[in-house]
Design a protein around this motif. Structure first.
Motif, PDB file in Angstrom:
ATOM      1  N   PHE A   1      16.475  -0.066   4.109  1.00 15.70           N
ATOM      2  CA  PHE A   1      15.318   0.769   3.803  1.00 15.70           C
ATOM      3  C   PHE A   1      15.715   2.164   3.336  1.00 15.70           C
ATOM      4  O   PHE A   1      15.070   2.730   2.458  1.00 15.70           O
TER       5      PHE A   1
ATOM      6  N   LYS B   1       9.878  -8.546   4.829  1.00 14.19           N
ATOM      7  CA  LYS B   1      11.323  -8.565   4.677  1.00 14.19           C
ATOM      8  C   LYS B   1      11.891  -9.479   5.760  1.00 14.19           C
ATOM      9  O   LYS B   1      11.471  -9.416   6.917  1.00 14.19           O
TER      10      LYS B   1
ATOM     11  N   ASP C   1      13.501  -1.407   0.084  1.00  5.20           N
ATOM     12  CA  ASP C   1      12.105  -1.734   0.362  1.00  5.20           C
ATOM     13  C   ASP C   1      11.282  -1.558  -0.898  1.00  5.20           C
ATOM     14  O   ASP C   1      11.075  -0.452  -1.376  1.00  5.20           O
TER      15      ASP C   1
ATOM     16  N   LEU D   1      12.332   3.147   9.297  1.00  2.00           N
ATOM     17  CA  LEU D   1      11.430   2.019   9.550  1.00  2.00           C
ATOM     18  C   LEU D   1      10.054   2.481  10.006  1.00  2.00           C
ATOM     19  O   LEU D   1       9.278   1.691  10.549  1.00  2.00           O
TER      20      LEU D   1
ATOM     21  N   MET E   1      19.313  -3.221   8.688  1.00  3.43           N
ATOM     22  CA  MET E   1      17.916  -2.934   8.347  1.00  3.43           C
ATOM     23  C   MET E   1      17.746  -1.472   7.957  1.00  3.43           C
ATOM     24  O   MET E   1      17.059  -1.146   6.977  1.00  3.43           O
ATOM     25  N   GLU E   2      18.383  -0.596   8.710  1.00  8.45           N
ATOM     26  CA  GLU E   2      18.299   0.832   8.397  1.00  8.45           C
ATOM     27  C   GLU E   2      18.856   1.108   7.002  1.00  8.45           C
ATOM     28  O   GLU E   2      18.234   1.810   6.196  1.00  8.45           O
TER      29      GLU E   2
ATOM     30  N   ASP F   1       5.731  -6.625   8.583  1.00  7.65           N
ATOM     31  CA  ASP F   1       6.521  -6.046   7.494  1.00  7.65           C
ATOM     32  C   ASP F   1       7.956  -6.564   7.491  1.00  7.65           C
ATOM     33  O   ASP F   1       8.578  -6.673   6.438  1.00  7.65           O
ATOM     34  N   ILE F   2       8.486  -6.849   8.695  1.00  8.35           N
ATOM     35  CA  ILE F   2       9.858  -7.343   8.825  1.00  8.35           C
ATOM     36  C   ILE F   2       9.861  -8.455   9.870  1.00  8.35           C
ATOM     37  O   ILE F   2       9.322  -8.273  10.969  1.00  8.35           O
TER      38      ILE F   2
ATOM     39  N   ALA G   1       9.913   1.930  13.880  1.00 10.66           N
ATOM     40  CA  ALA G   1       9.189   0.668  13.716  1.00 10.66           C
ATOM     41  C   ALA G   1       8.242   0.407  14.884  1.00 10.66           C
ATOM     42  O   ALA G   1       8.374   0.992  15.961  1.00 10.66           O
TER      43      ALA G   1
ATOM     44  N   LYS H   1       6.529   0.444  10.209  1.00 12.85           N
ATOM     45  CA  LYS H   1       6.695  -0.962   9.830  1.00 12.85           C
ATOM     46  C   LYS H   1       6.610  -1.851  11.070  1.00 12.85           C
ATOM     47  O   LYS H   1       7.250  -1.585  12.081  1.00 12.85           O
TER      48      LYS H   1
ATOM     49  N   ALA I   1       7.631  -4.913  13.012  1.00 19.01           N
ATOM     50  CA  ALA I   1       8.794  -5.805  13.024  1.00 19.01           C
ATOM     51  C   ALA I   1       8.586  -6.911  14.051  1.00 19.01           C
ATOM     52  O   ALA I   1       8.426  -6.642  15.247  1.00 19.01           O
TER      53      ALA I   1
ATOM     54  N   LEU J   1      14.798  -0.649  17.209  1.00 18.13           N
ATOM     55  CA  LEU J   1      13.858  -0.625  16.090  1.00 18.13           C
ATOM     56  C   LEU J   1      12.848   0.507  16.245  1.00 18.13           C
ATOM     57  O   LEU J   1      12.532   1.218  15.280  1.00 18.13           O
TER      58      LEU J   1
END
Length: 372
Positions: A365, A326, A370, A116, A361-362, A298-299, A142, A119, A121, A137
């Motif tokens: 991506f 996302k 992604d 991440l 999520m991990e 991004d998320i 992230a 990104k 989040a 995160l």
């Protein structure tokens, strides 16, 4: 690997008539040379090093905003490292690393290839509960942007809740559908000078492992946890034990689905629902959400239907600003709410917990999900 390194400034006082650095000696060093604050002078630094004998093929790296989630790095031979940096949009602040160790970047690299990395989040969970999610995160690279769209508030009147808490042994089962309900009940147990013995003889079920963990912190091990953390699974698990005639207490929020009590009433149980806490929109939400979105998201991460619904309210039901983000949801119920509000959901946790959400999520991506 280098057995030594030298650190110099790349931004000497321009009023100096001559450099305090001995570039001939620096060019002949066999170890690693680190140049701080040198981006503006990098072309002349490279030229001077090569002119004094440093091989133009020497591996070099330029790192902008090193150690930050928005770090950008470029590697290449010393002779054209500046051109490569221009192509990648690098500018101050920059650290230069010159020497054989720079050629090992792809071998040693770990920081900026996390799944991440970089990104942004949007974390919409309550401020009190956002910490664990944000930390997970950030560990994956992230930038966690906390903009809570819900807040848990105490009740104005505890009469009904206190009445239930002082009669817990009257119930065959007590069902906890969230950690917030657990905390609310135990707050009243403390306020009424009771303890966990108030549950004596009563069986306890909770909706999932996160709620179970909170119960266990209070010294209670639940008798039943369904395979998946949704109300429908809890209903199935309970009805397999025959709920006909059972007296069941459900501490609940002031807003939420009625799936659990409806399903158990259909199975013949007697249900007592008691509001144990309120879910409200924080006063600061609007400004936090607008600031977060203005810088790009991004998320967008949602941990309950309420987090999605309140975000929609804050944005006047115009969620177009998230069309390139996302959308990650903790489970199918939250995902369904997001879909009803017009969001295209990309990630749904298989295990409906914070850990399960982060894992989903991990995997998304890492697995190439992604496309942005």
């Amino acid at each position: 690997m280098s057995s030594s390194f030298t650190v110099i400034t790349g931004n000497e006082d321009p009023k100096k008539t001559e450099s305090a650095l001995d570039w001939k000696v620096l060019a002949q060093l066999s170890g690693t040379l680190v140049v701080l604050m040198g981006w503006r002078n990098m072309p002349s630094i490279v030229e001077t090093l090569v002119a004094n004998g440093k091989s133009p093929r020497t591996p070099a790296a330029l790192i902008m905003w090193g150690t930050e989630p928005w770090q950008i790095a470029v590697t290449g031979p010393l002779s054209n490292i500046v051109d490569l940096a221009y192509e990648k949009g690098i500018s101050s602040p920059v650290i230069a690393v010159i020497g054989d160790v720079a050629g090992l970047r792809e071998t040693l690299r770990w920081f900026d290839n996390r799944p991440l990395f970089g990104k942004r989040a949007l974390v919409t969970r309550t401020r009190a509960q956002a910490g664990k999610l944000s930390q997970r995160l950030e560990a994956l690279g992230a930038i966690a942007v906390e903009a809570p769209t819900i807040e848990i508030q105490p009740l104005d009147d505890y009469t009904e809740l206190d009445s239930a808490v002082t009669r817990l042994t009257d119930y065959d089962w007590i069902l906890f559908s969230s950690g917030n309900a657990v905390e609310a009940v135990f707050d009243r147990i403390d306020a009424l000078n009771l303890d966990s013995r108030a549950f004596a003889g009563t069986q306890i079920a909770c909706i999932g492992p996160d709620t179970s963990s909170i119960l266990q912190r209070h010294g209670i091990i639940p008798d039943l946890i369904p395979d998946t953390a949704v109300a429908e699974s809890l209903i199935n698990a309970l009805t397999s034990l025959d709920m006909a005639g059972k007296n069941i207490l459900i501490p609940k929020p002031d807003i939420g689905r009625d799936t659990l009590p409806t399903g158990l009433r259909a199975a013949g149980a007697t249900i007592t629902e008691v509001v144990s806490y309120r879910t409200v929109m924080p006063k600061s939400s609007k400004a936090l959400v607008m600031d977060a979105i203005s810088e790009g998201i991004d998320i967008a991460v949602f941990t309950s239907s309420s987090t999605v619904e309140n975000l929609a309210k804050l944005l006047n039901d115009d969620l177009a600003c998230l069309e390139n983000a996302k959308i990650a949801c903790i489970g199918p119920i939250t995902a369904a709410t997001a879909g009803e509000l017009g969001l295209s959901v990309d990630i749904v946790a298989t295990e409906h917990t914070i850990d399960g959400l982060v894992t989903a999520m991990e995997e998304h991506f890492v697995g190439g999900g992604d496309t942005g």
